[in-house]
Structures are given as structure tokens and as C-alpha cells.
Design an enzyme around this catalytic site. Structure first.
Site: not given
Ligand SMILES: NC(=O)c1ccc[n+]([C@@H]2O[C@H](COP(=O)([O-])OP(=O)(O)OC[C@H]3O[C@@H](n4cnc5c(N)ncnc54)[C@H](OP(=O)(O)O)[C@@H]3O)[C@@H](O)[C@H]2O)c1
Length: 274
Positions: A46, A104
């Protein structure tokens, strides 16, 4: 709090930091900690371990009250590379240790994940990391780790949201005393947030759709790590402990899963990331 299979304790909700980079990213992470998050999820790939470390240095919460997770990218799965990269991760974050360090992706075609797992086992012995786990591992990958090293990961971080609820993987993890941690728990703000069943149920419980989804994940005994840049959403996403979804409504949400429900079609049996 969840008790991991190595005895460590971690919070029930974490904060995702993907795409939170530089000073704006660090500000969002400071805001998340000030809003109550005690677990931060970053990764070498990241390119924001520095922002996470900067945020940690700028909050009044003691380091010992925070759970900081990072991840080793697939291009460093040779033993020596892995140890060096964990040290590099720590330098970037200005930390002495990570609470949790994860592989990862399994990248099974490269067949390097057992060697990388041996490096994580040693990194734990050296005191670089307190607990070790994996992301995106399927049962056959986890079986191999156990058979060849005798060490079972504490956590398996996998894609999990109402359109991809990972019933079989959750069952495997719980039978092996592995905590399932949910990435993209809100489906990365995709169509799932507008799903009519979820909108209806959110109204019924007088909660936002995001809160309903995160509470459903909590009641599945999994650990969501939602990411948000907005303080109000950060507060919403952690405020999920004052209501309970009925068994019947849990089943309705369980019924929304789709075979092809992944956000970006990243099946760990095929998809590789380095
Ligand atoms: N291990 C892996 O392979 C892997 C892969 C992907 C992700 N991850 C981890 O998982 C974390 C979370 O996943 P993600 O970031 O992909 O997606 P997520 O948390 O499912 O969604 C994030 C998105 O949702 C929006 N959001 C957040 N809260 C909200 C709410 N209450 N209502 C409406 N929209 C909302 C955010 O926008 P705003 O920021 O504009 O609020 C952002 O665009 C990542 O940040 C990362 O740390 C790990």
C-alpha cells in the site's frame, strides 16, 4: 476482543488503510484512532506504512493499545528477502514490532508460500512481529502450512461482504481456530450498499446500510476492517454494538451471496499479486 490461537488479543473491528497515503492519508488514520479504532491494517504494497507510523506518532493512544497489521508482498517470499522486508516495513513505520504480520497472497503457482511462512515463524521468534497470519488462503494452502510447519495462522484475511459471504472458508477457519478477517467488508462501496434488501433491513433497525453489513459480519464471528476517509462514516462503522440482527434477518442477508460476487474477481486459486 478476539483471542487468537497464539494467545494474543485483538479488537473486533479494524480500520482499513488501502489508498490512505501521504499527509491526507495520515490525517484520516489519526481521525480513525481518535474516533475509537484500535486496529490499523496496512501492507508493504500500500506504500503507506510511513503514513500509518506517522499517525501512530501523532495520537495520544499508547502504542501498546494499538494493534498494527502489515503484509508481505509475494515478490519477497524467499526466506532472506522476507526477513529483510519485515525489517524494512518496521523502519518505514518507525515501529519496533508489528502486532500482526500476514502473507498477502498465496500465489500458488509460484509455490513459495511455505518458505515465506517459515520466515514469518522466525520473525515472530526474533520479536519483529507478535502474531502471524495470512490473507486469501484457501483450505489446501492452510492444510499445507499446518502439515509442513506445524504452525497454524492466527488470522485469514479474505474478501467478505454480503455478495460474497465465504460460508465454506469461514467454516474451515473456525474449525481450525483461525479468525476470519474481512477485507472490502462494505464491498468497496459497490452496488451492495444500494441492495434493496439491505436498504429495507437498515431502515428496520434504524441503522445505515454500512452499519447493518458490519453488524452482520460481526454476528458471523468475523472481523471487518472498513476503510473511510470521512470522520462521520468512521464513527458509523465502529458503532455496531448496540443492536442485534435477528436470526431470520441474518438468513436473509446470507441469502444475498453470489457465486461471482467478488468485487474484482480475485480468486486466490488463480489470481496472483506480487
Ligand atoms: N488482504 C487483501 O488482499 C486486501 C484486499 C483489499 C483490501 N484489504 C484491506 O481491507 C480494507 C477495507 O477494504 P476496502 O478499502 O477495499 O473496502 P471497504 O472498506 O469495503 O470500502 C471502502 C469504501 O467504502 C466507502 N465507505 C466507507 N464507509 C462507508 C459507509 N458507512 N457508507 C458508505 N460508504 C462507505 C469508502 O469511501 P470514503 O473513504 O469516501 O468514506 C470507500 O470508498 C482495505 O482498506 C485494506 O486495508 C486487504
Amino acid at each position: 476482543m478476539y483471542k487468537l490461537n497464539d494467545g494474543q488479543i485483538i479488537p473486533e473491528v479494524g480500520f482499513g488503510t488501502y489508498k490512505l497515503n501521504g499527509s491526507k492519508g495520515a490525517q484520516s488514520i489519526v481521525s480513525a484512532v481518535n474516533n475509537g479504532y484500535r486496529m490499523l491494517d496496512t501492507a508493504y504494497n500500500y506504500e503507506n506504512e510511513g503514513a500509518v507510523g506517522h499517525a501512530i506518532a501523532n495520537v495520544s493512544i499508547p502504542r501498546t493499545e494499538l494493534t498494527v497489521t502489515s503484509k508481505l508482498p509475494g515478490r519477497y517470499y524467499h526466506y532472506d528477502d522476507a526477513i529483510e522486508r519485515i525489517q524494512e516495513s518496521l523502519y518505514r513505520a518507525h515501529l519496533d514490532y508489528f502486532d500482526l504480520y500476514l502473507l498477502h497472497w498465496p500465489n500458488p503457482k509460484r509455490d513459495m508460500y511455505v518458505e515465506a511462512w517459515n520466515a514469518l515463524i522466525d520473525a515472530q521468534k526474533f520479536g519483529l512481529v507478535k502474531s502471524i497470519g495470512v490473507c486469501n488462503f484457501l483450505p489446501e494452502h492452510l492444510d499445507r502450512l499446518e502439515k509442513e510447519t506445524g504452525v497454524v495462522p492466527v488470522v485469514n484475511q479474505i474478501e467478505l461482504h454480503p455478495y460474497f459471504n465465504q460460508k465454506d472458508m469461514r467454516k474451515y477457519d473456525s474449525e481450525h481456530n483461525i479468525v476470519t478477517m474481512d477485507w472490502s467488508p462494505l464491498g468497496r462501496a459497490s452496488a451492495v450498499l444500494k441492495d434493496p434488501t439491505l436498504v429495507e433491513l437498515a431502515k428496520k433497525y434504524n441503522k445505515s446500510v454500512g452499519q447493518l453489513i458490519l453488524r452482520w459480519e460481526h454476528q458471523l464471528d468475523t472481523l471487518p476492517i472498513p476503510k473511510s476517509t470521512h470522520s462521520s462514516r468512521q464513527l458509523d462503522n465502529i458503532d455496531i454494538f448496540d443492536f442485534k440482527i435477528s436470526d431470520e434477518d441474518m438468513q436473509r442477508i446470507n441469502g444475498l451471496t453470489k457465486v461471482d460476487g467478488r468485487v474484482k474477481n480475485q480468486d486466490p486459486a488463480e489470481y496472483e499479486e506480487f
